[in-house]
Design a protein around this motif. Structure first.
Motif, PDB file in Angstrom:
ATOM      1  N   ASN A 121       0.831  -1.103   0.029  1.00  0.00           N
ATOM      2  CA  ASN A 121       0.096   0.011  -0.083  1.00  0.00           C
ATOM      3  C   ASN A 121       0.725   1.256   0.049  1.00  0.00           C
ATOM      4  N   ASP A 122       2.121   1.068  -0.276  1.00  0.00           N
ATOM      5  CA  ASP A 122       3.083   2.333  -0.224  1.00  0.00           C
ATOM      6  C   ASP A 122       2.893   3.202  -1.772  1.00  0.00           C
ATOM      7  N   GLY A 123       2.491   2.591  -2.715  1.00  0.00           N
ATOM      8  CA  GLY A 123       2.526   3.162  -3.956  1.00  0.00           C
ATOM      9  C   GLY A 123       3.676   3.090  -4.680  1.00  0.00           C
ATOM     10  N   LYS A 124       4.484   2.011  -4.309  1.00  0.00           N
ATOM     11  CA  LYS A 124       5.669   1.641  -4.794  1.00  0.00           C
ATOM     12  C   LYS A 124       5.917   0.081  -5.339  1.00  0.00           C
ATOM     13  N   GLN A 125       6.349  -0.169  -6.467  1.00  0.00           N
ATOM     14  CA  GLN A 125       6.379  -1.544  -6.724  1.00  0.00           C
ATOM     15  C   GLN A 125       7.832  -2.427  -6.048  1.00  0.00           C
ATOM     16  N   ASN A 126       7.563  -3.177  -5.132  1.00  0.00           N
ATOM     17  CA  ASN A 126       8.869  -3.692  -4.467  1.00  0.00           C
ATOM     18  C   ASN A 126       8.562  -4.880  -4.092  1.00  0.00           C
ATOM     19  N   GLY A 127       9.596  -5.851  -3.574  1.00  0.00           N
ATOM     20  CA  GLY A 127       9.285  -7.291  -3.406  1.00  0.00           C
ATOM     21  C   GLY A 127       8.959  -8.207  -4.507  1.00  0.00           C
ATOM     22  N   GLY A 128       7.908  -8.869  -4.258  1.00  0.00           N
ATOM     23  CA  GLY A 128       7.269  -9.752  -5.531  1.00  0.00           C
ATOM     24  C   GLY A 128       6.070  -9.140  -5.899  1.00  0.00           C
ATOM     25  N   GLU A 129       5.941  -7.927  -5.762  1.00  0.00           N
ATOM     26  CA  GLU A 129       4.652  -7.360  -6.172  1.00  0.00           C
ATOM     27  C   GLU A 129       4.513  -7.471  -7.965  1.00  0.00           C
ATOM     28  N   ALA A 130       3.252  -8.146  -8.179  1.00  0.00           N
ATOM     29  CA  ALA A 130       3.345  -8.343  -9.654  1.00  0.00           C
ATOM     30  C   ALA A 130       2.633  -7.041 -10.352  1.00  0.00           C
ATOM     31  N   GLY A 131       2.692  -7.198 -11.637  1.00  0.00           N
ATOM     32  CA  GLY A 131       2.121  -6.188 -12.568  1.00  0.00           C
ATOM     33  C   GLY A 131       0.970  -6.532 -13.069  1.00  0.00           C
ATOM     34  N   LEU A 132      -0.266  -5.611 -13.316  1.00  0.00           N
ATOM     35  CA  LEU A 132      -1.311  -6.031 -13.627  1.00  0.00           C
ATOM     36  C   LEU A 132      -1.461  -6.039 -15.038  1.00  0.00           C
ATOM     37  N   ALA A 133      -1.798  -6.939 -15.698  1.00  0.00           N
ATOM     38  CA  ALA A 133      -1.941  -7.005 -17.217  1.00  0.00           C
ATOM     39  C   ALA A 133      -3.404  -6.322 -17.472  1.00  0.00           C
ATOM     40  N   ASN A 134      -3.570  -6.138 -18.976  1.00  0.00           N
ATOM     41  CA  ASN A 134      -4.756  -5.722 -19.546  1.00  0.00           C
ATOM     42  C   ASN A 134      -5.532  -4.745 -18.536  1.00  0.00           C
ATOM     43  N   ASN A 135      -4.881  -3.742 -18.023  1.00  0.00           N
ATOM     44  CA  ASN A 135      -5.379  -2.577 -17.511  1.00  0.00           C
ATOM     45  C   ASN A 135      -4.945  -1.335 -18.545  1.00  0.00           C
ATOM     46  N   SER A 136      -6.184  -0.686 -18.890  1.00  0.00           N
ATOM     47  CA  SER A 136      -5.902   0.375 -19.902  1.00  0.00           C
ATOM     48  C   SER A 136      -5.614   1.574 -18.898  1.00  0.00           C
ATOM     49  N   VAL A 137      -4.724   2.361 -19.442  1.00  0.00           N
ATOM     50  CA  VAL A 137      -4.245   3.484 -18.975  1.00  0.00           C
ATOM     51  C   VAL A 137      -4.463   4.752 -19.890  1.00  0.00           C
ATOM     52  N   THR A 138      -5.176   6.010 -19.431  1.00  0.00           N
ATOM     53  CA  THR A 138      -5.498   6.867 -20.365  1.00  0.00           C
ATOM     54  C   THR A 138      -4.777   8.037 -19.998  1.00  0.00           C
ATOM     55  N   ALA A 139      -4.681   9.038 -21.046  1.00  0.00           N
ATOM     56  CA  ALA A 139      -4.254  10.349 -20.898  1.00  0.00           C
ATOM     57  C   ALA A 139      -5.591  11.523 -21.405  1.00  0.00           C
ATOM     58  N   LEU A 140      -5.600  12.113 -20.670  1.00  0.00           N
ATOM     59  CA  LEU A 140      -7.101  13.015 -20.845  1.00  0.00           C
ATOM     60  C   LEU A 140      -6.451  14.388 -20.846  1.00  0.00           C
ATOM     61  N   ALA A 141      -6.842  15.249 -22.011  1.00  0.00           N
ATOM     62  CA  ALA A 141      -6.571  16.893 -21.691  1.00  0.00           C
ATOM     63  C   ALA A 141      -8.063  17.422 -21.592  1.00  0.00           C
ATOM     64  N   GLY A 142      -8.386  17.563 -20.263  1.00  0.00           N
ATOM     65  CA  GLY A 142      -9.856  17.822 -20.155  1.00  0.00           C
ATOM     66  C   GLY A 142     -10.682  16.570 -20.040  1.00  0.00           C
ATOM     67  N   THR A 143     -11.789  16.724 -20.961  1.00  0.00           N
ATOM     68  CA  THR A 143     -12.425  15.472 -21.415  1.00  0.00           C
ATOM     69  C   THR A 143     -12.026  14.916 -22.618  1.00  0.00           C
ATOM     70  N   THR A 144     -11.041  15.497 -23.212  1.00  0.00           N
ATOM     71  CA  THR A 144     -10.636  14.713 -24.514  1.00  0.00           C
ATOM     72  C   THR A 144      -9.488  13.577 -24.202  1.00  0.00           C
ATOM     73  N   LEU A 145      -9.742  12.470 -25.142  1.00  0.00           N
ATOM     74  CA  LEU A 145      -9.137  11.543 -24.890  1.00  0.00           C
ATOM     75  C   LEU A 145      -7.623  11.740 -25.575  1.00  0.00           C
ATOM     76  N   VAL A 146      -6.445  11.782 -25.139  1.00  0.00           N
ATOM     77  CA  VAL A 146      -5.161  12.049 -25.954  1.00  0.00           C
ATOM     78  C   VAL A 146      -4.951  10.583 -26.376  1.00  0.00           C
ATOM     79  N   ASP A 147      -4.593   9.766 -25.522  1.00  0.00           N
ATOM     80  CA  ASP A 147      -4.320   8.359 -25.662  1.00  0.00           C
ATOM     81  C   ASP A 147      -4.613   7.210 -24.591  1.00  0.00           C
ATOM     82  N   SER A 148      -4.889   5.949 -25.137  1.00  0.00           N
ATOM     83  CA  SER A 148      -5.136   4.922 -23.902  1.00  0.00           C
ATOM     84  C   SER A 148      -4.538   3.813 -24.617  1.00  0.00           C
ATOM     85  N   GLU A 149      -3.888   3.265 -23.665  1.00  0.00           N
ATOM     86  CA  GLU A 149      -2.899   2.052 -24.063  1.00  0.00           C
ATOM     87  C   GLU A 149      -3.171   0.883 -22.980  1.00  0.00           C
ATOM     88  N   PRO A 150      -3.176  -0.331 -23.484  1.00  0.00           N
ATOM     89  CA  PRO A 150      -3.343  -1.405 -22.431  1.00  0.00           C
ATOM     90  C   PRO A 150      -1.844  -1.749 -21.697  1.00  0.00           C
TER      91      PRO A 150
END
Length: 850
Positions: A510-539
Motif C-alpha cells: 500500500n505504499d504506491g511503490k512496486q517492490n518485493g514480489g509485487e506483480a504487474g497487472l495485465a490488460n489494464n487500460s491507462v489513459t491520458a486526458l486533456a480535460g475531457t478529450t482522450l489523448v491516448d489510451s494503451e493497455p
C-alpha cells in the motif's frame, strides 16, 4: 636381415618422397612427372610402385618377398614377388635388382615417355644374365581400404617394358593368371626407332619380341577387374630386360583461381584433398600476385569406392576470411561416359564427393570472387502509428540536416570516428552509403556530417521508435544488406507500470511503490486526458508495463494520466516519475513536452477484500443458529468487524456474537474467541468466522432479523489513509418448525486437497466449492434460494445444480452467475419443497488468479 632391409626400404622411400614433394610422407607409388611422347593424356593416373628395398635373395626363395605399399589415398596394396630362372652354371647369384628409370639412355620408358618417376620402380635384370628366362611371379595381390573405407570397388594392375626388347630373340611376356581377371589391354605405345613385335593383346598372355638391335620402343599394358596375380617372363640374349608395375583406380586434382582481384594483397588460398576423417591426402596454395596457374593438389590414384573431401581455406598470413569471398567449385571429368556426379558452380568452400568410378580423371577448381558490395540503405521515417515498422504511406520526417554515419564496431562498441556518412532526404527520409565491405558496423543518426561526431542525436520534438537509441548495430555481408531504418514519432512518450500493491514477496504493501514480489497487472487500460478529450489510451502488457504516446499537438498541455481501475479495486499510491508532475490518488497530472521520453509513471492498486457468504436460516423462538463466514484479505492492514441487526418487527432480544473459527471447522470450539478488536491481516490471508444469532423467546412466526456483518479494513503504509469495507447479510426467520442450515466446503482440484472449510492453494489452481442446504426443521421449506459470490483473487469457471434432488424438489437452476473469467454473485433457485431432514447440494468452480 629382412627386418633391416625393410627398415632401410622405408627410410629410402621416405627420403625419395620428401625430395619429390617437400612433405615427409611415406607414399610408395608415384606418377611420372612428365608425359613425354607416347604416354596417354591421363599419364598422371598411373601410380608406379617403388621397389626400393627389393631383395633378390629373398625373392628367389620359394616363399618370395612380400611387399606392402601405402598409396596416396592411404589405401594399401600388398603382393608377393617370387623370382626364378632356368638352371644354368652361367647364372649370377643376383637375377634382378630394383632400378631407377630410365634404365639406360636407349630405353623408351623413362626417356621418351613417363619421364621422372621417383624411386626405384624397375625390376631390372642383373648383368651377366644371358640366354636365360627369368620368371617373376606376382601373387596374393590384395588392396585394403584406408581408415573409414568399406572396400575397393575396382582397380587395375599396370605393367610396362622398363628397358628395350630389341635384339632378336629377346622377349618379354605378361600372363594374367587371376581366376576372374580380364585380358591384357594395350594402354600406350612408346615409339623409338622401332617397336618390338607384339602379340596376344586382348588375351591373358601378351608377348613382345625384339626385331633387331638398337633402340626399340616400349609398351604399357593393363589388366582390369581386380587381378590378384600375374606372371612376367624376361628372356635376354646378351642384353638386359626390366619390368615396371603400377596400380590405377581413379584420380583427382584441385586448385584455386581468383576472379577479379584479391580483397587484400596478402590474401592467399590453401586447397586440399582430404579424407573423411580430415587427413590431408594432397594440398597446395596460391602464391604471389597472380590470379591463375597455381600447381594443383594431385592424387594420382584414389580408391573408386571411398568418399573424400575437397576443401579450401585462407592460407596463413591472409588478411581476409574465406567468408569475405564468394567461393564456387566446379569439377570436370576427362573420362567420357562416366556417370559420377560432380559439382558445377557449387557455392561453398567444402564439398564431399561420395565416390569416384574406376577410370575417372577429375579436375576441380575453386573460384574465389571478391564481391562487389551493395550500398547500405534505409529510411528515417515518421512512425505515425508508433509500431516500430515502416508501413505503407509512412515517409520521411520533413526535418532537414539529418545524417546517418557508418562506423566500424568491435565487440559491440562503435569506433570513435565514422568512415562514411549518408545524407537523409528531408522529403522521403531515404539515405544511402555506397560500397560497404563485409564486417560489423554501427549506423548513427545525427544532425551533422562531421565524421568525428558519433554521438546519436534525434531531431528536436521527436522520439525514437524503431532503433530508438539512434544507433543500429549490424553485420554487413558480402552481398546486399536489408534496409536499416530509424523510426521517429513526433511527440513524447510516457511509460510506467500498473501493479498490485499488496506487499507480496517481502514488499511493502500500500505504499504506491512496486517492490518485493509485487506483480504487474495485465490488460489494464491507462489513459491520458486533456480535460475531457482522450489523448491516448494503451493497455498494460503481461508485466503491467504501458507506454502512452503524446502527439506534438499536445506538447506542454496539462494531462491527467490514470489507469482504469477494475471493479472493487482501490488505488493505493503512485509516482509521477520524471514528468515533473504530481500524483494525487488515483491519478498523475503532468504536461509532457514533445521530444521527451518520460518514465516511472507508476500506479499501485489493490484488489477488494472479500467476506462470504450471505446466509439464511429458519429457526424457532428462543433458539440459536450459526453462520460460517470467510474473510479474505487482499492486502496488508487491520480489519475491524462489527454487526448490526435489523429485526422485523422491531422487538428486543435478537442478539449476535462473532467468533473466530480458529480451526475453520464450521463449529464453535471452546477455545474460539469472540472477536472484539481489529485483527491484523496480510494479502491472501483468510479468517474463518462464525456468527451466532440468538432469537428472542415468544417471538411470533414470520418474524425475522437481518444481521449485517461489516469488515472495515484500514490499509497500513497508505498515505493518505485508505480504508475499505466488505459486508455480508445473514437472514434469520422464525418459522413453523423449519430450519435451513447452509454448510460450505472447498476442494483444491489441482492438488486434490480437501474437502475442508479452507485450503491452501497457489495461483493457477482450481477450487471446487460445495454448498449443502439442509432442512433441520420439522416442516417443509418452499422457494429456497441459495446465494454466494466468487471469493477474492479468484475468477469464475462454472456453476452447477446436482444431477438428482431429494423428493419434493422439482427443479434447480443457476439463475445468476458471472461470465467465465470474471467475478461476481451466484444464485441457485430451487422449485418445489425441501422436506424436513432433506438436503440439496449445489457447487461452483473458480480459478485462483495469477
Amino acid at each position: 636381415m629382412i627386418m633391416r632391409r625393410w627398415c632401410r626400404w622405408l627410410l629410402v622411400m621416405s627420403m625419395v618422397l620428401l625430395a619429390m614433394s617437400g612433405v615427409a610422407r611415406a607414399n610408395s607409388c608415384a606418377p611420372a612427372a612428365t608425359q613425354g611422347t607416347g604416354a596417354p593424356a591421363d599419364y598422371k593416373d598411373y601410380c608406379w610402385l617403388d621397389f626400393t628395398g627389393y631383395s633378390d635373395s629373398t625373392a628367389q626363395k620359394t616363399s618370395g618377398q612380400t611387399f606392402s605399399f601405402t598409396l596416396p589415398d592411404f589405401s594399401t596394396i600388398s603382393m608377393n614377388v617370387q623370382v626364378s630362372a632356368t638352371a644354368s652354371a652361367t647364372l649370377p647369384t643376383t637375377l634382378l635388382k630394383a632400378n631407377a628409370v630410365p634404365t639406360y639412355n636407349g630405353a623408351a620408358f623413362g626417356n621418351d615417355a613417363f619421364i621422372g618417376i621417383p624411386g626405384l620402380p624397375v625390376l631390372y635384370m642383373a648383368k651377366g644374365v644371358t640366354n636365360e628366362t627369368v620368371t617373376v611371379n606376382v601373387t596374393n595381390i590384395v588392396v585394403s581400404p584406408p581408415p573409414g573405407g568399406a572396400g575397393v570397388s575396382s582397380y587395375a594392375i599396370i605393367v610396362a617394358d622398363g628397358e628395350s626388347t630389341n635384339n632378336n630373340p629377346e622377349s618379354l611376356s605378361f600372363t594374367n593368371n587371376s581366376p576372374s581377371a580380364s585380358p591384357w589391354s594395350l594402354l600406350a605405345t612408346i615409339p623409338n626407332t622401332g617397336v618390338p613385335t607384339l602379340a596376344g593383346v586382348g588375351t591373358t598372355t601378351v608377348t613382345e619380341t625384339g626385331n633387331s638391335g638398337g633402340n626399340e620402343g616400349s609398351y604399357v599394358f593393363g589388366a582390369f577387374n581386380n587381378p590378384t596375380s600375374f606372371r612376367a617372363q624376361l628372356f635376354t640374349n646378351g642384353g638386359l630386360q626390366g619390368i615396371v608395375i603400377g596400380v590405377r583406380y581413379a584420380s583427382i586434382n584441385v586448385t584455386s583461381v581468383i576472379s577479379g582481384a584479391r580483397l587484400n594483397s596478402k590474401d592467399q588460398f590453401a586447397y586440399a584433398v582430404k579424407t573423411q576423417g580430415g587427413s590431408t591426402i594432397a594440398s597446395g596454395a596460391t602464391t604471389g600476385t597472380g590470379l591463375t596457374g597455381f600447381a594443383p593438389a594431385e592424387v594420382p590414384t584414389i580408391a573408386a569406392s571411398y568418399p573424400f573431401n575437397l576443401f579450401e581455406s585462407m592460407a596463413t598470413g591472409s588478411t581476409s576470411t574465406i567468408g569475405n569471398y564468394a567461393v564456387t567449385l566446379t569439377c570436370t571429368n576427362a573420362t567420357a561416359g562416366s556417370s559420377t556426379v560432380l559439382p558445377t558452380n557449387y557455392l561453398g568452400h567444402s564439398y564431399t564427393i561420395p565416390s569416384l568410378q574406376y577410370g575417372d580423371s577429375v579436375s576441380c577448381v575453386f573460384t574465389n570472387a571478391a564481391p562487389s558490395y551493395s550500398p547500405i540503405t534505409g529510411t528515417v521515417y515518421s512512425d505515425a502509428n508508433h509500431n516500430s515498422n515502416l508501413d505503407a504511406g509512412e515517409t520521411g520526417t520533413g526535418v532537414a540536416n539529418l545524417y546517418v554515419k557508418l562506423a566500424t564496431a568491435t565487440n559491440g562498441v562503435c569506433a570513435t570516428t565514422a568512415t562514411a556518412v549518408g545524407t537523409v532526404s528531408s522529403v522521403d527520409g531515404t539515405y544511402s552509403i555506397p560500397g560497404v565491405a563485409a564486417g560489423n558496423y554501427c549506423l548513427i543518426l545525427n544532425a551533422d556530417n562531421v565524421l568525428t561526431n558519433v554521438t546519436p542525436a534525434l531531431p528536436s520534438g521527436w522520439v525514437g521508435t524503431e532503433n530508438s537509441s539512434g544507433i543500429i548495430y549490424f553485420n554487413a555481408g558480402n552481398y546486399s544488406s536489408p534496409p536499416q531504418n530509424f523510426g521517429l514519432y513526433h511527440g513524447a512518450t510516457l511509460t510506467g507500470t500498473v501493479f498490485n500493491d499488496n506487499g507480496i514477496g517481502s514488499g511493502t504493501a500500500n505504499d504506491g511503490k512496486q517492490n518485493g514480489g509485487e506483480a504487474g497487472l495485465a490488460n489494464n487500460s491507462v489513459t491520458a486526458l486533456a480535460g475531457t478529450t482522450l489523448v491516448d489510451s494503451e493497455p498494460t502488457n503481461g508485466s503491467g508495463f504501458y507506454q502512452l504516446w503524446i502527439p506534438f499537438a499536445d506538447s506542454g498541455t496539462s494531462l491527467v494520466i490514470q489507469p482504469t481501475t477494475p471493479s472493487g479495486w482501490l488505488a493505493t499510491g503512485g509516482s509521477a516519475g520524471n514528468t515533473g508532475g504530481t500524483y494525487a490518488r488515483p491519478k498523475v497530472t503532468a504536461a509532457p513536452v514533445a521530444g521527451s521520453s518520460y518514465t516511472g509513471v507508476n500506479f499501485g492498486l489493490v484488489a477488494p477484500n472479500n467476506l462470504t457468504p450471505n446466509g439464511a436460516q429458519e429457526t424457532q423462538p428462543g433458539s440459536s443458529v450459526y453462520y460460517a463466514e470467510i474473510y479474505t484479505a487482499a492486502s496488508t492492514g487491520n480489519v475491524l468487524f462489527s454487526i448490526t441487526g435489523t429485526p422485523n418487527p422491531s422487538v428486543p432480544g435478537w442478539t449476535q456474537t462473532l467468533y473466530k473459527d480458529a480451526a475453520c471447522s464450521g463449529t464453535i470450539a471452546a477455545s474460539d474467541p469472540v472477536i472484539s478488536a481489529a485483527v491484523p491481516v496480510v494479502a491472501g490471508q483468510t479468517l474463518c468466522l462464525i456468527m451466532k444469532q440468538t432469537t428472542p423467546a415468544g417471538v411470533t412466526n414470520g418474524a425475522s432479523t437481518i444481521a449485517n456483518i461489516s469488515a472495515a479494513m484500514t490499509y497500513t503504509n497508505a498515505s493518505p489513509a485508505l480504508s475499505a469495507t466488505a459486508t455480508v447479510n445473514d437472514t434469520t426467520t422464525i418459522g413453523q418448525g423449519s430450519t435451513l442450515v447452509l454448510h460450505k466446503t472447498v476442494t483444491d482440484i489441482t492438488t486434490s486437497t480437501g474437502p475442508a472449510a479452507s485450503v491452501s492453494a497457489s495461483p493457477g489452481d482450481q477450487l471446487n466449492y460445495i454448498i449443502t442446504a439442509t432442512n433441520n426443521g420439522t416442516a417443509p421449506l418452499r422457494s429456497v434460494v441459495i446465494n454466494d459470490s466468487t471469493p477474492a483473487f479468484t475468477s469464475f469457471v462454472s456453476a452447477a445444480c446436482p444431477s438428482s434432488s431429494p423428493p419434493g424438489i422439482t427443479g434447480c437452476a443457476v439463475t445468476t452467475k458471472p461470465v467465465v473469467g470474471a467475478t461476481g454473485a451466484l444464485k441457485w433457485t430451487l422449485t418445489g419443497t425441501l422436506n424436513a431432514g432433506d438436503s440439496e447440494i449445489v457447487s461452483y468452480i473458480v480459478g485462483i488468479q495469477n
